[in-house]
Design an enzyme around this catalytic site. Sequence first.
Site, short mmCIF file in Angstrom:
data_model
loop_
_atom_site.label_atom_id
_atom_site.label_comp_id
_atom_site.label_asym_id
_atom_site.label_seq_id
_atom_site.Cartn_x
_atom_site.Cartn_y
_atom_site.Cartn_z
N LYS B 52 9.26 -37.02 -101.32
CA LYS B 52 8.60 -36.85 -100.94
C LYS B 52 8.59 -37.47 -99.70
O LYS B 52 9.79 -38.87 -99.76
CB LYS B 52 6.75 -37.48 -101.22
CG LYS B 52 6.28 -36.71 -100.33
CD LYS B 52 4.83 -37.84 -100.80
CE LYS B 52 3.18 -37.43 -99.98
NZ LYS B 52 2.39 -38.04 -101.17
N SER B 127 -1.56 -35.45 -100.04
CA SER B 127 -0.59 -35.11 -99.41
C SER B 127 0.85 -34.49 -99.53
O SER B 127 1.24 -34.86 -98.86
CB SER B 127 -0.49 -36.43 -99.12
OG SER B 127 -0.04 -37.68 -100.19
N SER B 151 -3.44 -37.27 -104.43
CA SER B 151 -2.06 -36.18 -103.88
C SER B 151 -0.86 -35.81 -104.22
O SER B 151 -0.67 -35.10 -104.06
CB SER B 151 -1.42 -37.85 -103.01
OG SER B 151 -2.73 -37.54 -101.77
#
Lengths: 97, 455, 474
Positions: B52, B127, B151
């Site tokens: 990420k 997210s 997330s």
Amino acid sequence: MSVSRDEVLRIAQLAELDVDEETLPTLAEQMSRILDYAAQLSAVPANGAVRVFVPGPDAIRFRADQVTPSGLAFGPDEFAPAFKEGFFVVPKLGQFE
Amino acid sequence: MSDAKAVADRLVKAKRLNALLTPPKDLRKSLNTQIAAARPTGVLYGMPVAVKDNICTLEFTTTCGSRILEGYRSPYEATAVAKLKAAGALIAGKTNCDEFAMGSSTEHSAYGRVLHPLDKTRVPGGSSGGSAALVAAGAVPAALGSETGGSVRQPAAFCGVVGIKPTYGRVSRYGLVAFGSSLDQIGVFGRSVHDAARVLSVISGRDPRDATCEDRDPLRLPTVPESLQGFVIGLPKEYFPPELDPAVRRACDRAIRIMKELGAAVREVSLPHTPYAVPTYYVIAPAEASSNLARYDGVRYGPRFSGAADLRSLYRSTRGQGFGPEVRRRILVGTYVLSAGYYDAYYRRAQQMRALIAQDFRNVFDRGVDLLFTPTVPSPAFKAGEKLADPIAMYMSDIFTVTANLAGLPAMSLPIGRAKGLPLGGQLIGQAFLEDEMIEAAYALERVVPATDEA
Amino acid sequence: MSWETIIGLETHVQLRTKSKMFCGCSTAFGAPPNTQVCPVCLGLPGALPMANGAAIGLAVRGALALGCTVHPKSIFARKNYFYPDLPKGYQISQFDQPLATNGTLSFLSSERGIVNATIVRLHIEEDAGKSIHDRFAKATAVDLNRSGVPLIEIVGGPDLRSPAEARAYLLTLKQQLEYIGISDCDMEKGSLRVDANVSVRRAGEMALNTRTEVKNINSFAFVEKALSVERDRQIALVESGGTVTQQTMLYDSKENSVRPQRSKEESHDYRYFPEPDLPPLVLTPEFVAEQQSELPELPGAKRDRFVASYGLSREHAAVVAATRAVADYFETVAKTSAEPQHAANWVMTEALADAKDHNDELRVSPAALSQIIGLVKGGTLSHQAGKRVFAEVAAKGGDPRSVAESLGVIQVADTNVVAGWVTDVLGAHPTEVARYKKGEVKLLPFFVGKVMRLSNGKADPKLAQRVLEEKLAP
């Protein structure tokens, strides 16, 4: 909990964030909604008897007082937006004294 | 052992998802270099792991899905990334995410939204939507994400993959760009429990660079159990409200039936402060974020926005233009709840409520319950744009996940069914530092639960 | 109308550690800009602080030396504000649960005698970097080498009653902290910084009035000047009917004036909250006891002991106990020479004078100084000759006796040789001899002087005197 337009401006100044004139009303409204929602927390009794909770270790582990390598693969001269004669450069302070 | 070209090709094939922020050319070049340098004796040798974009890597850029870090190359790498590389894994690009991890749909990225792999009109969750989508699309076997309020678990549920959030302090946060420091943890996505758990094991363990990381050995993986004999699984009634999406309820019921068939004892429990979890989270997380994001000021790194006449203009224009609306909103809320006159009413109260929420879990676990089972999310993946008008609507998708972050407990989502083709996730919440029990139960369930069957 | 000045000082002291408070960068002074930096003290995305155990130990020692209550549990907190040399946009400090509270600093006020000033609190924090405003045109240069250096902040209560007292308090604080070795306390180098809170009130008033904060005071001398200027400004203001507003005043040493710091649009709201990246600072009783045991004898106790054990006067004791280096030096010399009074004299005069011109270095070793004292006491050297030998050893080293020999200042204590000189002198001055024998005994020093001249200063004057007395006796 209604957040006024002026309060949003004041908070934005504290947070050093430019806020568009036009978005101010919506922002004030959204913030009011969020803070109203958060105000449910007043269900907790106000007394100090309820302790706070933070996860993680109970106590700091000390680091030895030794100079260690920086761990930087490259220096500020490569990642700084403005760098001159070894210094980070920013515009003059102006009213920001 | 992977071939750089094959790895890159698989990732490029998933290009349309907009899940990968790394340009293919950079990806290929780096993979070639990495494969040459990878340690053959590492337990993850050759495994491509996408990361990420809010986790610092020396490879590629680290933008956190934001304009304020556009083009930023980190001069150091996160401990978790270093551990992956030491185990022979390949850093297979940086994934798209909600800006600074603030969001539940990956619609708040400055680099465009990520498409749900099975339905391009829907969101993959957030997210960590980019990481979830890539794993679901088969582009990589595993990916790193991060959790502050769900997330990793929520996108895992939306995309039909496994997503694990470790106990707070299990994995070093050094190099994870901070959002809500007392809530953040790096988490792992995998196609299977085993893939995700293997990667989690590698990145876990003590780190002298993170004071909040506990001084423990890396996670030891359990063996796959024969049954769930001996497990006591609690079902917190607050997570099964009457208005729960019927398909979600059916999938959960099926999973619960399977647990019983596997020999687990199942009982209803209560976590009474659950209704306060989301407001608590939305005070603590923005408060910490407002402080964590103060460093983005255009002075030392990142781009500078439009020639500023003086310092104040530099700060305000950089931050005003560099941050997107969701981030700006959270910074403002966070600044507000910490400001003079409001600290006690909001932040301090929230920390107290947090203690009560954590106590709820302790009370249940102290009474002989080993794990909790709940739906991960109230409903399957929603349509893009559906929840953008009202921030609170978006926040409500975190309703079942934030409690584990607030209490610092390990939790994971695994696929338990489909609703009109859309994946549904079931959540396990474990006891602090007992990820192995949680993973053991997950292994057993994974074998039997028909994850791709309609619920 | 008589006025009372109320002053409280806030002091920031850099702790003497090798590495910074929250990272392993060096704290060495004077490095090229931005070369002692890392992800943590640069505030790079994703970096995290790790607390320096030695810094905490030194802070605890400081607290103990100031008689504070050291709290077994204290919390780090973030102080949030924006400034270019504050890389994270917040400073890690301590707020409502500091390391220590409630101490005392006793100092001598020329106006009031001994004053026991309160130390309200002592806490640990990290330093910011340096902003340099005059290097580039229309821009500020930022150097983050100093960012993250460990500091303790010592907050004194409003107990000082004059600018002179403020200076005395500060000098005493510096001595105390320098003594226990936790800081260089050098205002020029910035390892000791002070801000002052000043208010005035009419004599007899009980309440405290609005105070201002005075900043940019860069030396001990300026402390007194700056506070005098601000006190006078406030008094003049109130006497002319105005009121003192709470603001920050910057001292300008060139003009010897103060001016308000350009007011910001909004007052500081630091939004303190507990630092989530650091668990609580928990000090075990063993740790605190260890810091206590590392404390050396403090200046007050040392002064008392010098008076009691070595028979020094209070004034002399204060001089030789002024710094630890001098005190230890004096004591070694005192013990080795077994002549504490002489040792004190030599230290106060020759050693300190020499040190003053040579960067505070005590160039003559305690062993050498003891030797010189012994040689003078035993008559081998006159006091004057001893001073010459001291100067020579200070500059070039060497063994005092050899140096004395090469300088040719060894006193001749051989009675025969001296008797020879005496005989010569008496023979050369028959008139004076006659006068002496008639009763003018005041001529003795004259004869001694002549013997010294004849012997080129080498004669032991006491011996010469004795021999003269014998030979001149009826």
